[in-house]
Write a protein that holds these residues in place. Sequence first.
Motif, short mmCIF file in Angstrom:
data_model
loop_
_atom_site.label_atom_id
_atom_site.label_comp_id
_atom_site.label_asym_id
_atom_site.label_seq_id
_atom_site.Cartn_x
_atom_site.Cartn_y
_atom_site.Cartn_z
N SER A 1 115.67 41.35 21.65
CA SER A 1 116.04 40.04 22.17
C SER A 1 114.98 39.56 23.15
CB SER A 1 117.41 40.06 22.83
OG SER A 1 117.39 40.90 23.97
N ALA A 2 114.72 38.27 23.10
CA ALA A 2 113.84 37.61 24.05
C ALA A 2 114.57 36.35 24.50
CB ALA A 2 112.50 37.27 23.41
N THR A 3 115.08 36.39 25.72
CA THR A 3 115.90 35.30 26.26
C THR A 3 115.39 34.94 27.66
OG1 THR A 3 117.52 36.72 27.34
CG2 THR A 3 117.90 36.21 25.00
N ALA A 4 116.08 34.03 28.29
CA ALA A 4 115.74 33.66 29.67
C ALA A 4 115.88 34.85 30.62
CB ALA A 4 116.62 32.51 30.13
N GLU A 5 116.69 35.82 30.23
CA GLU A 5 116.89 37.03 31.03
C GLU A 5 115.73 38.02 30.90
OE1 GLU A 5 119.51 37.48 33.16
OE2 GLU A 5 119.89 35.39 32.63
N GLY A 6 114.90 37.86 29.87
CA GLY A 6 113.78 38.76 29.65
C GLY A 6 113.74 39.26 28.22
N SER B 1 119.19 49.10 10.48
CA SER B 1 119.67 47.73 10.66
C SER B 1 118.86 47.10 11.79
CB SER B 1 121.16 47.68 10.97
OG SER B 1 121.42 48.15 12.28
N PHE B 2 118.56 45.82 11.64
CA PHE B 2 117.76 45.11 12.63
C PHE B 2 118.41 43.78 12.95
CE2 PHE B 2 114.20 42.07 13.45
CZ PHE B 2 113.92 42.51 14.73
N THR B 3 118.57 43.52 14.24
CA THR B 3 119.02 42.21 14.69
C THR B 3 118.05 41.70 15.73
OG1 THR B 3 120.48 43.20 16.36
CG2 THR B 3 121.47 42.64 14.26
N CYS B 4 117.87 40.39 15.72
CA CYS B 4 116.89 39.77 16.59
C CYS B 4 117.48 38.50 17.19
CB CYS B 4 115.63 39.45 15.79
SG CYS B 4 114.29 38.78 16.75
N LEU B 5 117.38 38.36 18.49
CA LEU B 5 117.83 37.16 19.19
C LEU B 5 116.65 36.59 19.95
CD1 LEU B 5 120.00 35.22 20.27
CD2 LEU B 5 120.43 36.89 22.08
N LEU B 6 116.23 35.39 19.55
CA LEU B 6 115.12 34.72 20.23
C LEU B 6 115.62 33.39 20.76
CD1 LEU B 6 112.32 35.24 17.55
CD2 LEU B 6 112.74 36.61 19.59
N GLU B 7 115.47 33.19 22.07
CA GLU B 7 115.84 31.93 22.70
C GLU B 7 114.62 31.35 23.38
OE1 GLU B 7 118.98 32.66 25.46
OE2 GLU B 7 120.44 33.07 23.91
N ASN B 8 114.52 30.03 23.40
CA ASN B 8 113.41 29.38 24.10
C ASN B 8 113.70 29.27 25.57
OD1 ASN B 8 111.98 29.11 21.77
ND2 ASN B 8 112.79 27.08 21.33
#
Length: 110
Positions: free
Chosen positions: A7-12, A103-110
């Motif tokens: 994950s890449a979010t505003a939190e890091g 298994s792979f999950t990905c969370l990308l936020e701007n």
Amino acid sequence: MTEIKFSATAEGVELRVVGHANYNPGHDIVCAAVSMLVNTYASLVEDYSNVMDLQEMKVNAGEVIIRYRDVKSEEAADELNNYNAFVIRGSKMLQEGFPDYVSFTCLLEN
């Protein structure tokens, strides 16, 4: 089953890997591939630990957590984005090649 979560979010940024593939115990090419991908990523991230807040770097058999935020250099941020793309692509390829074992999950936020 190996679960890879990125994950890449505003939190890091966080990479979390848990489990074992159990593809062929004792000769497990899937676990070896996951280990190589994740250990390379960990080494690359650690190279920039002096210009970021490296919150966690835990690399153990069966459990990996890499978490960072607040990269202080634009050049470092660009390099780390390339490394993130590398680990995302590699994780997707492992899931596509071995869907019963990864298994792979990905969370990308701007």
